[in-house]
Enzyme design. Sequence first.
Site, PDB file in Angstrom:
ATOM      1  CG  ASP A   1       3.729  63.178 -52.810  1.00  0.00           C
ATOM      2  OD1 ASP A   1       4.107  63.675 -53.886  1.00  0.00           O
ATOM      3  OD2 ASP A   1       4.403  63.216 -51.753  1.00  0.00           O
TER       4      ASP A   1
ATOM      5  CD  GLU B   1       5.595  62.108 -57.256  1.00  0.00           C
ATOM      6  OE1 GLU B   1       6.420  62.955 -57.660  1.00  0.00           O
ATOM      7  OE2 GLU B   1       5.285  61.990 -56.059  1.00  0.00           O
TER       8      GLU B   1
END
Length: 616
Positions: free
Chosen positions: A355, A387
């Site tokens: 993330d 990400e």
Amino acid sequence: MSRRQVYFNSWSEHFRRPFGAIQTGESVRFRIHIELKYVLSVILMIHKDGETFHEIEMVRKAVQNKEFEASFQTYGASGLYFYHFRIVYRDRDQTERTIYYGKADDDCEGRGNITEDRSLLKQYQLTSYDHRDPAPDWYCHGVIYHIFVDRFFNGDPHHKIQNPKKNSFIYATEGDTPCYIKDENGEIIRWDFFGGNLSGIIAKLPYLHDLGVTALYLSPIFEARSNHKYDTGDYRTIDPMFGDTETLQKLITKAGRLGMHIILDGVFSHVGADSHYFNQFKTYGDGGAYNNPNSPYFDWFTFSRYPDCYDAWWNVRDLPSVNKSNVLFQDFIYRSPESIIHRWTKMGIGGWRLDVADELPDTFIAGIRSAVDQHTTKEEGKVLIGEVWEDASHKVSYGLRRHYLEGGMLHGVMNYPFRLMIINLIKQKITAEQAVRISMTQKSNYPDEAFRANMNNIGTHDTERILTVFRGDKRKLRLAVQFLMTLPGVPCIYYGDEAGLPGGKDPDNRRFFPWGREDMETMSFYRSAIGERRKDINLQVGNFFPFSIDRLFGFIRYSSDEAFTIAVFNPTPVDQAIEFALFNDQTDEGRTERRVRELFSDGILVAAFDFIIKRK
């Protein structure tokens, strides 16, 4: 001055060889074509990121020749180089002039522009990487399915909710529309749940296998207060609403028997305010950084005024940021033999998606990668995806250039630029030629292995659902799905998209899967597109050269010179004919056009919002 009077094309190996990103230490040969009569000097201006320019005089290839050439050898650590050309000449009046040739105004590579104003100059990019760093074959050849666990399926035979949380609410039916309950400040005060869990995923493995899926990317599964779990409460515990370690192991094992791998979501930039580590609400006893300056977790966080003023992710107070340079935090996440990465990877997962990778230092990502690699075997590798929403090859975050695609860190990133390109092309916000330039720019900027390993998507839990983006138009949806399954990279399906699930922005894009209410037409063309990819090695890992034919967008993909696949897409509402007089592949080399002519003839019609795929 005509563009053809001075011409360079970074995508043509006649002008820059080799193509694209190169390994550090390799040399690049540059060539530029100049029609000007009285050329005094041609200088290749090139510099490594953050350093001063090297001025390299380009030499005329031969007397009366109009091309100038120079070579440059990359050096030192991997990174980016930026370059342009400075040309000094005399005009007809014998006045000495200086012009510059750089990247085009659309910020894409390839053919560039001339300017006399150096302040308007856009530099070309040359990426150098440390070493080839391919992702595992199982990943690159696969099809991923992204599951938001609470919203997929409840495996309890009576659909009883496992371990519901205090001060939360459960939706009355699985068909309810998600909503948030917020206070006057816009803060969520009562989390909502449908009750999806890991045993539900296990129950639906046959469905996923039949769909053609080979990897499951799960939203965070560790204990947390919210339904999305990006506010981690305890990294060492599976959230009780989802199951436990035994259930996860069962999922990994049963998925493996069907040839599927599990990818976990690693959220290491921040934790939850309601966590074992911060513990603002004393859910985990009297300890935690918020309650005790002597807590072993206190130095994980940065307080400007204790305890209520602290660094938080994007100033969301529920998500205290963690100091990634803290040695104890690094030990906890990846360095210790008992770290979080080791704890879960050794269970047999296929890898991790990180993330907000932009907010993790390169050294932190490299540490995670090193820990993940320790679980790689000869039979099976692990994957690490980040990400990143922009072009990851030149991303700057917190004032620092990122190097996570240059070897030893991320295998690839989530490919949001391709999502935007697909949507804008189908919505006619960009032309087919612009889509060619966008996709070729990414190809030339990224190391080849990273380009192939990008996790492509047309929707995630952070975006509107793709059906809603196209306002329910299934023709446009079908075209987008075909793009997803055929463009370079690894396709990732957001759960429920294949069932025709609509949804606006969060939380509407997180509806429960419509079991028993699937749109069978949508399911059919998802299965067909997945099948096309699964049976065609070219669509999985083949080289990629895009082209445009007026308003048609197409590409060739091939793994060898003898066998190739060509796709032509019509993103317009009217039928379009293939007319080779309008063929444009942006490289000026002709090889792509010759191959397209082998399989297509002039005058073939491609129907509105349709495509044609042919193979040799």
